[in-house]
Design an enzyme around this catalytic site. Structure first.
Site, PDB file in Angstrom:
ATOM      1  N   CYS A  29       0.843  -1.255  -0.132  1.00  0.00           N
ATOM      2  CA  CYS A  29       0.101   0.031   0.028  1.00  0.00           C
ATOM      3  C   CYS A  29       0.828   1.201   0.097  1.00  0.00           C
ATOM      4  O   CYS A  29       1.905   1.222   0.711  1.00  0.00           O
ATOM      5  CB  CYS A  29      -0.966   0.222   1.191  1.00  0.00           C
ATOM      6  SG  CYS A  29      -2.065  -1.182   1.402  1.00  0.00           S
ATOM      7  N   GLU A  39      17.200 -18.321  -6.538  1.00  0.00           N
ATOM      8  CA  GLU A  39      16.659 -17.304  -6.924  1.00  0.00           C
ATOM      9  C   GLU A  39      16.363 -17.292  -8.352  1.00  0.00           C
ATOM     10  O   GLU A  39      15.273 -16.375  -8.660  1.00  0.00           O
ATOM     11  CB  GLU A  39      18.093 -16.117  -6.716  1.00  0.00           C
ATOM     12  CG  GLU A  39      17.988 -14.760  -7.183  1.00  0.00           C
ATOM     13  CD  GLU A  39      16.872 -13.985  -6.751  1.00  0.00           C
ATOM     14  OE1 GLU A  39      16.130 -14.295  -5.945  1.00  0.00           O
ATOM     15  OE2 GLU A  39      16.645 -12.700  -7.217  1.00  0.00           O
ATOM     16  N   ASN A  70      -1.796   2.414   5.346  1.00  0.00           N
ATOM     17  CA  ASN A  70      -1.069   1.457   5.084  1.00  0.00           C
ATOM     18  C   ASN A  70      -0.650   0.690   6.181  1.00  0.00           C
ATOM     19  O   ASN A  70      -0.033   1.155   7.273  1.00  0.00           O
ATOM     20  CB  ASN A  70       0.303   1.996   4.526  1.00  0.00           C
ATOM     21  CG  ASN A  70       1.478   1.088   4.302  1.00  0.00           C
ATOM     22  OD1 ASN A  70       1.332  -0.239   4.143  1.00  0.00           O
ATOM     23  ND2 ASN A  70       2.791   1.346   4.265  1.00  0.00           N
ATOM     24  N   GLY A  71      -0.892  -0.666   6.453  1.00  0.00           N
ATOM     25  CA  GLY A  71      -0.622  -1.585   7.638  1.00  0.00           C
ATOM     26  C   GLY A  71      -1.612  -2.236   7.917  1.00  0.00           C
ATOM     27  O   GLY A  71      -2.830  -2.570   7.265  1.00  0.00           O
ATOM     28  N   TRP A 100      -2.609  -2.734  -1.471  1.00  0.00           N
ATOM     29  CA  TRP A 100      -2.206  -4.341  -1.657  1.00  0.00           C
ATOM     30  C   TRP A 100      -3.139  -4.787  -0.644  1.00  0.00           C
ATOM     31  O   TRP A 100      -2.933  -4.633   0.739  1.00  0.00           O
ATOM     32  CB  TRP A 100      -0.945  -4.581  -1.364  1.00  0.00           C
ATOM     33  CG  TRP A 100      -0.480  -5.880  -1.596  1.00  0.00           C
ATOM     34  CD1 TRP A 100      -0.301  -6.356  -2.786  1.00  0.00           C
ATOM     35  CD2 TRP A 100      -0.526  -6.868  -0.501  1.00  0.00           C
ATOM     36  NE1 TRP A 100       0.113  -7.969  -2.656  1.00  0.00           N
ATOM     37  CE2 TRP A 100      -0.110  -8.267  -1.144  1.00  0.00           C
ATOM     38  CE3 TRP A 100      -0.746  -6.987   0.788  1.00  0.00           C
ATOM     39  CZ2 TRP A 100       0.232  -9.596  -0.650  1.00  0.00           C
ATOM     40  CZ3 TRP A 100      -0.544  -8.295   1.381  1.00  0.00           C
ATOM     41  CH2 TRP A 100      -0.119  -9.404   0.817  1.00  0.00           C
ATOM     42  N   GLU A 160       7.651 -15.784 -10.084  1.00  0.00           N
ATOM     43  CA  GLU A 160       6.912 -14.447  -9.777  1.00  0.00           C
ATOM     44  C   GLU A 160       6.362 -13.587 -10.921  1.00  0.00           C
ATOM     45  O   GLU A 160       5.696 -12.927 -10.647  1.00  0.00           O
ATOM     46  CB  GLU A 160       7.643 -13.646  -8.555  1.00  0.00           C
ATOM     47  CG  GLU A 160       9.011 -12.964  -9.088  1.00  0.00           C
ATOM     48  CD  GLU A 160       9.670 -12.342  -7.744  1.00  0.00           C
ATOM     49  OE1 GLU A 160      10.869 -12.052  -7.915  1.00  0.00           O
ATOM     50  OE2 GLU A 160       8.887 -11.597  -7.047  1.00  0.00           O
ATOM     51  N   ARG A 180       4.121  -0.579  -4.761  1.00  0.00           N
ATOM     52  CA  ARG A 180       3.675  -1.340  -3.287  1.00  0.00           C
ATOM     53  C   ARG A 180       2.531  -1.712  -3.521  1.00  0.00           C
ATOM     54  O   ARG A 180       2.180  -2.439  -2.175  1.00  0.00           O
ATOM     55  CB  ARG A 180       3.752   0.111  -2.551  1.00  0.00           C
ATOM     56  CG  ARG A 180       5.105   0.807  -2.168  1.00  0.00           C
ATOM     57  CD  ARG A 180       4.800   2.223  -1.298  1.00  0.00           C
ATOM     58  NE  ARG A 180       4.549   1.654   0.103  1.00  0.00           N
ATOM     59  CZ  ARG A 180       5.696   1.565   0.760  1.00  0.00           C
ATOM     60  NH1 ARG A 180       6.722   1.983   0.578  1.00  0.00           N
ATOM     61  NH2 ARG A 180       5.232   1.284   2.112  1.00  0.00           N
ATOM     62  N   HIS A 239      17.524 -37.514  -4.556  1.00  0.00           N
ATOM     63  CA  HIS A 239      17.113 -38.080  -3.106  1.00  0.00           C
ATOM     64  C   HIS A 239      15.501 -37.793  -3.241  1.00  0.00           C
ATOM     65  O   HIS A 239      14.767 -37.458  -2.208  1.00  0.00           O
ATOM     66  CB  HIS A 239      17.556 -37.240  -1.927  1.00  0.00           C
ATOM     67  CG  HIS A 239      19.110 -37.647  -1.752  1.00  0.00           C
ATOM     68  ND1 HIS A 239      19.354 -38.702  -1.226  1.00  0.00           N
ATOM     69  CD2 HIS A 239      20.281 -37.093  -2.100  1.00  0.00           C
ATOM     70  CE1 HIS A 239      20.736 -38.765  -1.307  1.00  0.00           C
ATOM     71  NE2 HIS A 239      21.181 -37.913  -1.870  1.00  0.00           N
ATOM     72  N   LYS A 242       5.912  -4.598  -3.831  1.00  0.00           N
ATOM     73  CA  LYS A 242       7.326  -4.536  -3.782  1.00  0.00           C
ATOM     74  C   LYS A 242       7.846  -4.648  -2.264  1.00  0.00           C
ATOM     75  O   LYS A 242       8.821  -5.140  -1.846  1.00  0.00           O
ATOM     76  CB  LYS A 242       7.769  -3.064  -4.239  1.00  0.00           C
ATOM     77  CG  LYS A 242       9.262  -2.848  -4.297  1.00  0.00           C
ATOM     78  CD  LYS A 242       9.916  -3.557  -5.313  1.00  0.00           C
ATOM     79  CE  LYS A 242      11.370  -3.255  -5.312  1.00  0.00           C
ATOM     80  NZ  LYS A 242      12.050  -4.647  -6.046  1.00  0.00           N
ATOM     81  N   LYS A 294      12.509 -15.998  -9.331  1.00  0.00           N
ATOM     82  CA  LYS A 294      12.144 -14.801 -10.467  1.00  0.00           C
ATOM     83  C   LYS A 294      11.243 -15.414 -11.529  1.00  0.00           C
ATOM     84  O   LYS A 294      10.399 -14.772 -11.811  1.00  0.00           O
ATOM     85  CB  LYS A 294      13.490 -14.682 -11.166  1.00  0.00           C
ATOM     86  CG  LYS A 294      14.505 -13.588 -10.543  1.00  0.00           C
ATOM     87  CD  LYS A 294      14.250 -12.258 -10.230  1.00  0.00           C
ATOM     88  CE  LYS A 294      13.508 -11.872  -9.090  1.00  0.00           C
ATOM     89  NZ  LYS A 294      14.219 -11.776  -7.831  1.00  0.00           N
TER      90      LYS A 294
END
Ligand code: F6R
Length: 607
Positions: free
Chosen positions: A2, A479, A98-99, A74, A486, A27, A502, A602, A483
């Site tokens: 947010c 990583e 925001n929160g 968000w 996402e 955000r 295994h 983000k 990538k």
């Protein structure tokens, strides 16, 4: 997670608020909205989805008013529809948040009991009703705010406006960041300095618990006990130009291409170019006294920490515990007396990493923060900050922040190794020299981006994908898989190549692409054997290796690319780059929203 903006000016503000929101869209982008005061009335425009929808809405129905607040969401509580979009408002108050307000259920029940009619499913709407109640009881906006803030539990950054007061914006922060910007006869509020960059470079970051009354020509900041306090005004070096796409189709591609430059900048800030001496900030401990350190982050930042574990343990012979912050914070593990925790974060605001810092501090640990945003909460909480000089990272998928985090961690590991007497200064200088060569090697790799783009056409057909690496490049495989997931939404998993037998090898068939990282290192031959094992089972192997390595693989894999033959110490920095390009071009081929992938944001400022 947010973004919030507020503007108080002597001109219409809706377009300024909208521009600020566009710069905060990284955000969150589930819905967006703006409220302004027009005369005594609060007016709102809100829209589900991206800010472009709100923009279209405002074209049809412009918002008058010289004071306004805005939000890009968000979603946490309630679906991402227009009803739940901020600002939430009553006739008296509009609020963006925001929160998370953790006690919103109790507050809502109490307010409903007093006759308040809730329209949304959000936690935020309770704040609008609580303030309205206090104002209707006769309190001024300022006193109502002071009283309401004491009732709220959880994390928040808030911007408030009040009908009937065209010269008052209130901002408050607890747990989520908020900055005040100073203009000429106008003032601004923003979740970060980026939002305000084209408007001003004079910024005050509110401290934890602060709230501020903002008028056109004055700002009064109160601390958590309501006492008036002074907070410094800082000059930021951000410019509007730094946050453009510079002709690239996406921020992510621009940021991938910027890596050679920002790695060089970060390295130059840590190593004296004339003497080759490391120039780290003074550390409040002695590496020699430590028996173990803890390295914490989330997502990509955590993987940077996993690479560093190999560096610290191999060259400095110091044990490292690495963990993701969301697990670490609740594990309540013992920490060594007088110990050190290194946290890694692009934003410096990730809620779980912040909670991990608080836990470590309660255990008497010293904190080193590797952050990209200097005024961030982590930078303020840490004993020592070693910044990454990546510049603003806007693409939601982290790229240049990651490789610059690796640079800082490599330098810390070298400092540690020398101070513990595990390597000589000459050996350190050799490692620094190889780090200095990384930017030109990265440039050579990005020049080959067309080859990776071609490969991506076929990877885009896959439903699943496996990544394999060993040692320092195992975290790079992790990583790479993150990538791909996402931004292309292809299911991808990474395994340490030695672990394949295994269990995961059962997944291999002719439909399974397997990306293998095989730099020249002590484990190359072992990885080469794993490649053969996968090919023997029909897997489509995609190899990134040093030139001789590529030649030596026989029979030939489905696809291969030779990367510069670098020292294994710096190989994670180099091998990260084709992983980013592969994910980027695969996402391009699939036509996904690369800079703003679905469901993500983000900066993850909620748990
Ligand atoms: C992945 C990504 C995330 C972040 C994670 C931590 O591309 O960007 O996994 O790395 O959310 O964020 P920061 O670094 O801001 O703490």
């Amino acid at each position: 997670m947010c973004g919030i903006v507020g503007v108080i000016a002597n001109r219409p503000v809706a377009s300024l608020v909208l521009e600020g929101l566009k710069r905060l869209e990284y955000r969150g982008y589930d819905s967006a909205g703006i409220a302004t005061l027009s005369g005594a009335n609060i007016e709102r425009r809100r829209a589900q989805g991206k800010i472009s929808n709100l923009d279209a809405r405002l074209q049809q129905e412009p918002l008058p008013g010289n004071i306004g607040i805005g939000h890009t969401r968000w979603a946490t509580h309630g679906k991402p529809n227009e009803t739940n979009a901020h600002p939430h408002a009553t006739k008296r108050v509009a609020v963006v948040h925001n929160g998370i307000i953790e006690n919103y259920k109790e507050l809502r029940a109490e307010l409903e009991g007093k006759g308040c009619m809730f329209l949304s499913d959000t936690d935020t709407e309770t704040i609008a009703h609580l303030l309205t109640l206090y104002i209707e009881e006769g309190l001024s906006p300022r006193d109502a705010t002071a009283k309401a803030l004491k009732r709220l539990e959880g994390a928040f950054a808030l911007a408030l406006l009040f009908s009937g007061d065209e010269n008052l914006l209130i901002g408050a922060r607890r747990g989520s960041p908020l900055a005040i910007g100073y203009g000429d006869g106008e003032m601004y509020l923003g979740s970060d300095a980026l939002a305000l960059a084209p408007l001003t470079n004079r910024i005050t970051y509110l401290e934890e618990g602060d709230w501020a009354e903002i008028k056109r020509d004055s700002v009064t900041v109160h601390d958590a006990s309501d006492a008036v306090v002074k907070r410094p005004i800082q000059q930021t070096s951000l410019s509007g130009a730094m946050i453009g796409k510079a002709g690239y189709r996406h921020f992510m591609l621009k940021e991938i291409f910027e890596q050679a430059g920002v790695i060089g900048d970060t390295l130059n800030s840590l190593v004296d170019p004339a003497t080759g001496e490391l120039q780290l900030p003074e550390l409040p401990f002695n590496w020699k006294d430590l028996s173990r350190i803890t390295l914490i982050g989330c997502g990509t930042a955590h993987y940077a920490g996993v690479v560093a574990k190999y560096w610290f343990e191999q060259i400095a012979k110091l044990s490292v515990e690495t963990d993701i912050a969301s697990e670490f914070r609740y594990r309540e593990g013992p920490m060594p007396k007088g110990g050190v925790m290194i946290v890694v974060s692009q934003s410096g605001e990730t809620a779980d990493t912040l909670a991990a810092i608080h836990y470590a501090k309660s255990q008497g640990q010293k904190i080193i923060a590797i952050v990209n945003v200097l005024g961030s909460s982590m930078a303020r909480l840490a004993d020592v900050v070693v910044p990454t000089l990546a510049g603003p990272e806007i693409g939601v998928a982290s790229t240049k922040a990651f490789t610059t985090q690796l640079v800082v961690l490599a330098i810390l590991a070298l400092d540690c190794a020398v101070k513990r007497g595990m390597i000589t200064k000459d050996e350190m200088a050799t490692h620094v020299k190889t780090l200095r060569e990384v930017p030109s090697d990265i440039n050579a790799v990005v020049q080959q981006h067309e080859q990776i783009r071609e490969l991506s056409q076929s990877l885009a057909e896959a439903r699943d994908c496996i990544y394999l690496g060993r040692g320092l490049n195992y975290p790079i495989a992790l990583e790479g898989a993150l990538k791909l997931k996402e931004i292309s939404y292809i299911h991808a998993e990474a395994y340490a190549a030695g672990e394949l037998k295994h269990g995961p090898i059962a997944l291999i068939d002719e439909d399974m692409p397997v990306v293998v990282l095989a730099p020249r290192d002590a484990l190359f031959e072992k990885t080469a054997s794993n490649i053969q094992e996968v090919m023997a089972r029909g897997g489509k192997v995609i190899v990134f290796a040093h030139p001789e390595g590529v030649k030596s693989i026989n029979p030939k894999p489905f696809w291969s690319m030779a990367l510069p033959d670098v020292d294994s110490f710096v190989s994670p920095l180099l091998y990260a780059v084709p992983m980013q390009l592969l994910a980027y071009y695969t996402a391009m081929a699939k036509g996904t929203d690369i800079d703003q992938p679905r469901n993500l944001a983000k900066s993850v400022t909620v748990e």
